[in-house]
Design an enzyme around this catalytic site. Sequence first.
Site: not given
Length: 423
Positions: A25, A61, A83, A132, A164, A183, A247, A250, A258, A288
């Site tokens: 996209r 962030e 963002w 989030y 848990r 993400c 999931r 980048d 991250n 990716h």
Amino acid sequence: MNKLDEQYIILLQDIIDNGTEKVTRNGGTKSVFGRQIRHNMSEGFPLLTTKKMPFKTIATELLWFLNGETNIKWLLDRGCNIWNGDCYKNYLNKMSEHYANGGDIFDKEGFIYNIKTDNEFSDKWGEMGPIYGKQWRDWDEDTSGIDQIKNLIEQLKTNPDSRRLMVTAWNPTYIPHMVLPPCHYAFQVYTRELSLDERNDLLYKKIDGNHKREDCFSDKEFERETLQDCKAFNIPARAISLMWNQRSVDTFLGLPFNIASYGLLLEIIAKEVNMVPDELIGNLGDTHLYLNHIKQATQQMGSEISDKQLNALLREFDEESFETFIIAKKLKQDAIAKQEYERAATERDIERAAKKRLAEIDLPLHDRVPFELPTLKIKAYTDNGMIKPKLLPEEGDEAFYEVSDFILENYKSHPPIKAPLSN
């Protein structure tokens, strides 16, 4: 080479060598599926050194998430712009009908200015939806918000061996209302008891002891005295690890953020529950590189050191190392001259021997040689001699973490590498 940068460089090469090209996209990618990053926090804070990383932006962030915020004005007020692109794209999409009819529409600069200065505008257009922060701190379940972070901290204090100990941002009901679906969509923590020796080491690091307790006591005395001192000095009894699931990755721009963000989150949670940060693990789905990031990724992997530079480096080693360099140099020249020629077995044996020798002396072959990882300290806020919680302030207490509470020490890195965001 620190192991974190090494893993990351290997991942970049993996994607370049084995990735499947896709049209997505927001641009073409090369992607692989199902990779993992593992880092032992005792080896340093996980901030990449092969390019300069903006730690303050990363920390800002994360605090945005932990505060339960979802409007970018909070970020803009603190100088964080990561963002802006997604928020502006959402604005353009929703204004498309108005734009088609000839109405005025702000350019990105005007849009950001109005978010900063016009509260009514920012309330409407600065909102990212229930992303989030909303899911972490106020998950909407039967109209009764669930504070997952608060629940996690309480469980860690009362039932640290629970299976848990999880927080999720993937709320299917609200995905359509989010500007961007999560993400990194969930994380889980795991704790273990520290051994007596591990606690003893922590004790002596804290009090700067100059002898090992086991040299002075019997086994029973060692255990009794160590436990008494650990209690007196508030030495942690457990180690805590964190594993996040992602999931969509980048890999050039997003993944380094991250890794550091979840490393910082692990440090914060560990501080809150008085545990030792142990292992950080990232499970990566669609991993990716955007096609317009491959040049930058190759730059971060490092260019080959020139023969002249190799020569200078190898002269610092023994004669055998220098002879290996001569062999490797000749093989390099031969390979260029005979790209289509299959080398004889003896030549391949020599090449393998040369490469083995180069590996043995740990000679850097690329110019972006990683530095040692930095260390992180979190300011200690005390209340009657005890660490005062800052992640879960008491009612009426406005105290919460600020970026200035996180002190990054000994961070050395190569220069930053710019690449376009793919919003």
